[in-house]
Structure formats: structure tokens, C-alpha cells
Design a protein around this motif. Structure first.
Motif, short mmCIF file in Angstrom:
data_model
loop_
_atom_site.label_atom_id
_atom_site.label_comp_id
_atom_site.label_asym_id
_atom_site.label_seq_id
_atom_site.Cartn_x
_atom_site.Cartn_y
_atom_site.Cartn_z
N MET A 1 0.82 -1.20 0.00
CA MET A 1 0.00 0.00 0.00
C MET A 1 0.87 1.26 0.00
O MET A 1 0.54 2.26 -0.64
CB MET A 1 -0.92 0.00 1.22
CG MET A 1 -1.97 -1.10 1.24
SD MET A 1 -3.13 -1.06 -0.17
CE MET A 1 -2.47 -2.42 -1.16
N GLY A 2 2.00 1.21 0.72
CA GLY A 2 2.92 2.34 0.70
C GLY A 2 3.49 2.58 -0.68
O GLY A 2 3.62 3.72 -1.13
N ILE B 1 1.00 4.30 -2.81
CA ILE B 1 0.98 5.75 -2.55
C ILE B 1 2.10 6.44 -3.30
O ILE B 1 1.90 7.50 -3.92
CB ILE B 1 1.10 6.02 -1.03
CG1 ILE B 1 -0.15 5.54 -0.31
CG2 ILE B 1 1.32 7.52 -0.76
CD1 ILE B 1 -0.06 5.64 1.21
N ASP B 2 3.30 5.86 -3.26
CA ASP B 2 4.45 6.45 -3.95
C ASP B 2 4.21 6.55 -5.46
O ASP B 2 4.59 7.53 -6.09
CB ASP B 2 5.71 5.62 -3.70
CG ASP B 2 6.16 5.65 -2.25
OD1 ASP B 2 5.87 6.65 -1.56
OD2 ASP B 2 6.79 4.67 -1.81
N GLU B 3 3.60 5.51 -6.02
CA GLU B 3 3.45 5.44 -7.47
C GLU B 3 2.21 6.16 -7.99
O GLU B 3 2.26 6.83 -9.02
CB GLU B 3 3.38 3.96 -7.91
CG GLU B 3 4.63 3.16 -7.59
CD GLU B 3 5.81 3.56 -8.45
OE1 GLU B 3 5.59 4.11 -9.54
OE2 GLU B 3 6.96 3.33 -8.03
N ARG B 4 1.09 6.04 -7.26
CA ARG B 4 -0.18 6.54 -7.78
C ARG B 4 -0.81 7.64 -6.92
O ARG B 4 -1.79 8.25 -7.35
CB ARG B 4 -1.18 5.39 -7.92
CG ARG B 4 -0.73 4.28 -8.86
CD ARG B 4 -0.68 4.75 -10.30
NE ARG B 4 -0.31 3.67 -11.21
CZ ARG B 4 -1.17 2.84 -11.78
NH1 ARG B 4 -2.48 2.95 -11.50
NH2 ARG B 4 -0.76 1.90 -12.59
N GLY B 5 -0.31 7.84 -5.72
CA GLY B 5 -0.89 8.86 -4.85
C GLY B 5 -1.83 8.27 -3.81
O GLY B 5 -2.29 7.13 -3.91
N LEU B 6 -2.13 9.09 -2.79
CA LEU B 6 -2.95 8.63 -1.67
C LEU B 6 -4.35 8.23 -2.10
O LEU B 6 -4.89 7.23 -1.63
CB LEU B 6 -3.01 9.74 -0.61
CG LEU B 6 -3.87 9.44 0.63
CD1 LEU B 6 -3.30 8.27 1.42
CD2 LEU B 6 -3.97 10.67 1.53
N LEU C 1 -4.98 -5.82 2.04
CA LEU C 1 -5.47 -4.66 1.30
C LEU C 1 -6.01 -3.56 2.20
O LEU C 1 -6.49 -2.54 1.70
CB LEU C 1 -6.58 -5.09 0.33
CG LEU C 1 -6.18 -6.09 -0.75
CD1 LEU C 1 -7.41 -6.49 -1.57
CD2 LEU C 1 -5.11 -5.53 -1.67
N GLY C 2 -5.95 -3.75 3.52
CA GLY C 2 -6.54 -2.78 4.44
C GLY C 2 -5.81 -1.45 4.46
O GLY C 2 -4.69 -1.31 3.96
N VAL C 3 -6.47 -0.46 5.03
CA VAL C 3 -5.92 0.90 5.09
C VAL C 3 -4.80 0.94 6.13
O VAL C 3 -5.05 0.71 7.32
CB VAL C 3 -7.00 1.93 5.46
CG1 VAL C 3 -6.44 3.34 5.31
CG2 VAL C 3 -8.24 1.75 4.60
N PRO C 4 -3.55 1.23 5.74
CA PRO C 4 -2.45 1.29 6.71
C PRO C 4 -2.43 2.63 7.43
O PRO C 4 -1.58 3.49 7.20
CB PRO C 4 -1.21 1.10 5.82
CG PRO C 4 -1.60 1.71 4.52
CD PRO C 4 -3.09 1.46 4.36
N SER D 1 12.45 10.58 -0.76
CA SER D 1 11.06 11.05 -0.65
C SER D 1 10.14 10.31 -1.62
O SER D 1 8.96 10.13 -1.34
CB SER D 1 10.99 12.55 -0.91
OG SER D 1 11.50 12.87 -2.20
N THR D 2 10.69 9.85 -2.75
CA THR D 2 9.86 9.14 -3.73
C THR D 2 9.55 7.71 -3.32
O THR D 2 8.74 7.05 -3.98
CB THR D 2 10.58 9.11 -5.09
OG1 THR D 2 11.90 8.58 -4.91
CG2 THR D 2 10.68 10.51 -5.69
N ALA D 3 10.19 7.22 -2.26
CA ALA D 3 9.94 5.86 -1.78
C ALA D 3 9.54 5.85 -0.30
O ALA D 3 9.62 4.81 0.35
CB ALA D 3 11.18 4.99 -1.99
N ARG D 4 9.12 6.99 0.20
CA ARG D 4 8.83 7.08 1.64
C ARG D 4 7.63 6.23 2.04
O ARG D 4 7.61 5.66 3.13
CB ARG D 4 8.60 8.54 2.03
CG ARG D 4 8.49 8.74 3.54
CD ARG D 4 8.58 10.21 3.90
NE ARG D 4 9.91 10.73 3.62
CZ ARG D 4 10.15 11.95 3.16
NH1 ARG D 4 9.14 12.77 2.89
NH2 ARG D 4 11.37 12.35 2.95
N GLY D 5 6.64 6.14 1.19
CA GLY D 5 5.49 5.29 1.51
C GLY D 5 5.90 3.84 1.68
O GLY D 5 5.48 3.17 2.62
N LEU D 6 6.75 3.34 0.77
CA LEU D 6 7.25 1.98 0.88
C LEU D 6 8.08 1.81 2.15
O LEU D 6 7.93 0.82 2.87
CB LEU D 6 8.10 1.64 -0.36
CG LEU D 6 8.86 0.31 -0.32
CD1 LEU D 6 7.91 -0.85 -0.16
CD2 LEU D 6 9.71 0.16 -1.57
#
Length: 394
Positions: A69-70, A73-78, A114-117, A326-331
Motif C-alpha cells: 500500500m505504501g 501511494i508512492d506510485e499513484r498517490g494517496l 489490502l486494508g488501510v495502513p 522522498s519518492t519511496a517514503r510510503g514503501l
């Protein structure tokens, strides 16, 4: 301790409403474990072992799903992540009262995946809203918010399940996650700070996922080894003397101590490193077993180690947000969530095995010793050539 930095951070644009939103958004996930346990064990009458399997399936799913899920977010947005994750979560929790045991077991893994982290989303949002110079305080605010959510969420879940029914509690969780997800989708907070460069080629994962950041992730796992072992041992200690009804008081003392620790950590000028915090937590857990058989003494002995909890969560989140691009912070923050999950999966069983052999005091000793071993591993991973070093200390 100076509380002025907290005021300055909370006055930054967007911080207060998002911090409040994340506090409420994290309460339903905090209640899921106890509500699912009661539903399977009591309503479905399958017993606590079966309930534990459902919880384990969800935990494994979360451990695998948080980085995915992170990365989304990095690839497609929140918003893209929320559209998928909120739909899956709401569908599970709103239909859970209709599911039999085996369907619930399988779907628990799916909703974990698939849940919301919410935990990692909150850390990423606070990182994006606050400049790097104030992130230690901001992460302290976030860790305190997490503790408050875990003080309130499970209590509300138990109240709904016992006062009404576990079906009502499941539906409440589903409705709450849906509302929180819609509000987050509408708010669409930034996930990268405006001062950070996001253009250009993205670094490959193994260009940054090494050395120091791996050491911090191992520290995160070590922290939850200690905390999971502490919780299991505390429950066993109270059950041994027939005072399970005091469990809420003991857990309140743990959370309150953690909140105080977060306030101190965010207010001091020089803070200890994540390794030092883990070593202190592990060392302070070992003597907690001396309180076995005495509720008041147990609470008092639990306070020192729990003072390290929120600071360790804050410090690790701060370092990961700084060490990862910053481009991989979600991961990266998703991997932090996975590390917490792995530690939890290790800490509870080893403490439980020690308790079965030698009682609750042994559970505290073994969990604390395991935390020290993990700290040693993290220290070894953190040793890199001087040219490659990024300090693990704030």
C-alpha cells in the motif's frame, strides 16, 4: 522538558486538523483485534485458539500489505490507494457478521493485505506537513496520537461488543473506517514536503534499503518483540492471581507512561538514539516480573520501560523518513509497519513459551533478553564505512 516545540508544530498549516483526523482514523484498527477475538470465540463459539488463527491471518496480511500500500501511494498517490483499500476494508467489516469461521479466516488475511495502513499513513502525512528540522517533535506528536488511539479504540470496541453484540461492533468498525477513509480522500493531504525534490529518476530499492535504514527497521522489530512479550506476560501475571479485571488499569498505565515519554522526547534538546532507546526498553523489561502477584507494583515496574515506547516509535519514524528517498517514503514507512508486525509475531510466542515453563516473570526476562539480542543485530547492521554513514542518532 520544553513543550513550546509542540505548540510550534501544531500551529503549522494543516497539522492540527490532520492530527485530529488520524487520531480518530486509527481508533477502529486499534479495536479490530479484541472485537474479532470476541466474535470468533464467543459469538461463533469457536474458542480462543480459533480466534488466534483469525488474528494471525490478519497480522500476516498486514505485514505483507503495508509495504504494498505504501508503494501504491508512492506510485499513484494517496487517493488511488484509499479507493482500493477503503473499499476492501469496508466490504470486509460490513459483511463480517454474515461470514462463517472459515470465510472469516480467509477474508481476515485479505483485509490485512489490502486494508488501510492508518499507522504508516499518519507518519507519512506528518512528515509531509512538517519541515525536517521539526520532524522529531512532529513524530512525537504522532506517536502520542497512536497511544491515545490505543487507549480509546479497544475500550470502545469491548463496550460495543459486550453492551450490544459483536456484530454491532464489527459494523461499527466498518462504518468508522469508511467515514475516516472518505474524509482522508476528501482532505487528500500531501505525502511529500514541498521543499523535497521529487523529480528525476527514482532510486532503486536496494540503493537505499541497506545499512542504516535496515538497522532502524530491525530496531522497530526489536521494540515490538519487547512490547508483545510484555503484554502477554502482564496478562499471565494478572491471570495467575485471579485479577484479570485489572487488565484495563495496567494497560492504561502502560499507555500513559508512553505518552509521557513522547512528551519528554519531543521536548528535550538532545535525544538518545534509537539503539539506546531499544536497549533501555529491553533492560527495563527484565525486572518487571518482580511485580508478579501485586497489581500496583506491576504497574509501577511497567512504567520505566513504557517511557521508551513512544520515543522509540517517533525516533524510528523520523530516521526512516530521513534515510529513505522522498519518492519511496510510503514503501519505507510500510516496511516499518511490517517490522513492527514481525516483532509482534516473535515476541508473543517466545514470552508465552517462557511463561508456560516458568511463569510470568520468565516471560518478561525472555522478552527483554530477546530485545537486547535484536539491538545487537541492529548495531551490527548500522556499522558502515564512514563515507556511507547516516547517523542513527537524532
Amino acid at each position: 522538558m520544553d513543550l513550546a516545540p509542540f505548540k510550534h508544530v501544531l500551529m503549522l498549516p494543516g497539522v492540527r486538523p490532520l492530527a485530529l483526523l488520524m487520531f480518530f482514523a486509527r481508533m477502529p484498527p486499534a479495536a479490530t483485534g479484541v472485537v474479532l477475538t470476541l466474535h470468533v470465540a464467543v459469538t461463533l463459539d469457536r474458542g480462543y485458539a480459533a480466534a488466534g488463527l483469525v488474528g494471525a491471518a490478519g497480522t500476516i496480511g498486514m505485514g505483507l500489505g503495508a509495504p504494498l500500500m505504501g508503494r501504491l501511494i508512492d506510485e499513484r498517490g494517496l487517493r488511488s490507494m484509499l479507493a482500493l483499500s477503503v473499499t476492501a476494508s469496508a466490504a470486509f467489516w460490513l459483511t463480517a457478521p454474515l461470514l462463517g469461521y472459515w470465510a472469516l479466516l480467509v477474508c481476515s488475511f485479505g483485509v490485512g493485505l489490502l486494508g488501510v495502513p492508518m499507522m504508516s499513513i499518519g507518519r507519512q502525512v506528518i512528515t509531509a506537513l512538517v519541515p525536517q528540522s521539526r520532524r522529531r517533535v512532529a513524530m512525537s506528536v504522532d506517536s502520542i496520537s497512536v497511544e491515545l488511539s490505543f487507549m480509546v479504540g479497544p475500550a470502545l470496541g469491548v463496550f460495543a461488543a459486550t453492551k450490544f453484540s459483536t456484530n454491532a461492533a464489527l459494523l461499527s468498525i466498518g462504518g468508522s473506517i469508511l467515514v475516516a477513509g472518505v474524509l482522508l480522500y476528501w482532505a487528500n493531504p500531501p505525502m511529500v514536503h514541498e521543499d523535497e525534490v521529487v523529480g528525476g529518476p527514482k532510486p532503486r530499492i536496494f540503493e537505499w534499503l541497506r545499512g542504516r535504514i535496515v538497522g532502524v527497521l530491525v530496531v522497530c522489530a526489536g521494540a515490538t518483540v519487547c512490547l508483545a512479550g510484555m503484554e502477554v506476560s502482564a496478562i499471565a501475571s494478572l491471570e495467575h492471581i485471579g485479577k484479570q479485571s485489572w487488565l484495563g488499569v495496567v494497560f492504561f498505565a502502560m499507555c500513559a507512561a508512553s505518552i509521557v515519554g513522547g512528551l519528554v522526547y519531543g521536548g528535550v534538546k538532545r535525544a538518545p538514539s534509537v539503539l539506546v532507546l531499544l536497549v533501555l526498553m529491553a533492560l527495563l523489561e527484565i525486572p518487571v516480573g518482580l511485580g508478579d502477584g501485586n497489581v500496583l507494583l506491576l504497574c509501577l515496574l511497567l512504567v520505566p520501560m513504557n517511557l521508551m515506547c513512544a520515543p522509540l516509535i517517533a525516533a524510528s519514524g523520523e530516521h526512516i523518513s530521513r534515510l529513505a528517498p522522498s519518492t519511496a517514503r510510503g514503501l519505507a514507512l510500510g516496511l516499518q509497519g511490517s517490522a513492527f508486525t514481525v516483532g509482534n509475531a516473535i515476541g508473543a510466542p517466545i514470552a508465552g513459551a517462557a511463561i508456560d515453563r516458568a511463569g510470568a516473570p520468565a516471560g518478561f526476562v525472555v522478552a527483554g533478553a530477546a530485545g537486547l539480542v535484536v539491538a545487537g543485530i541492529a548495531g551490527g547492521l548500522a556499522r558502515k564505512p564512514v563515507a556511507d554513514r547516516v547517523t542513527m542518532a537524532p
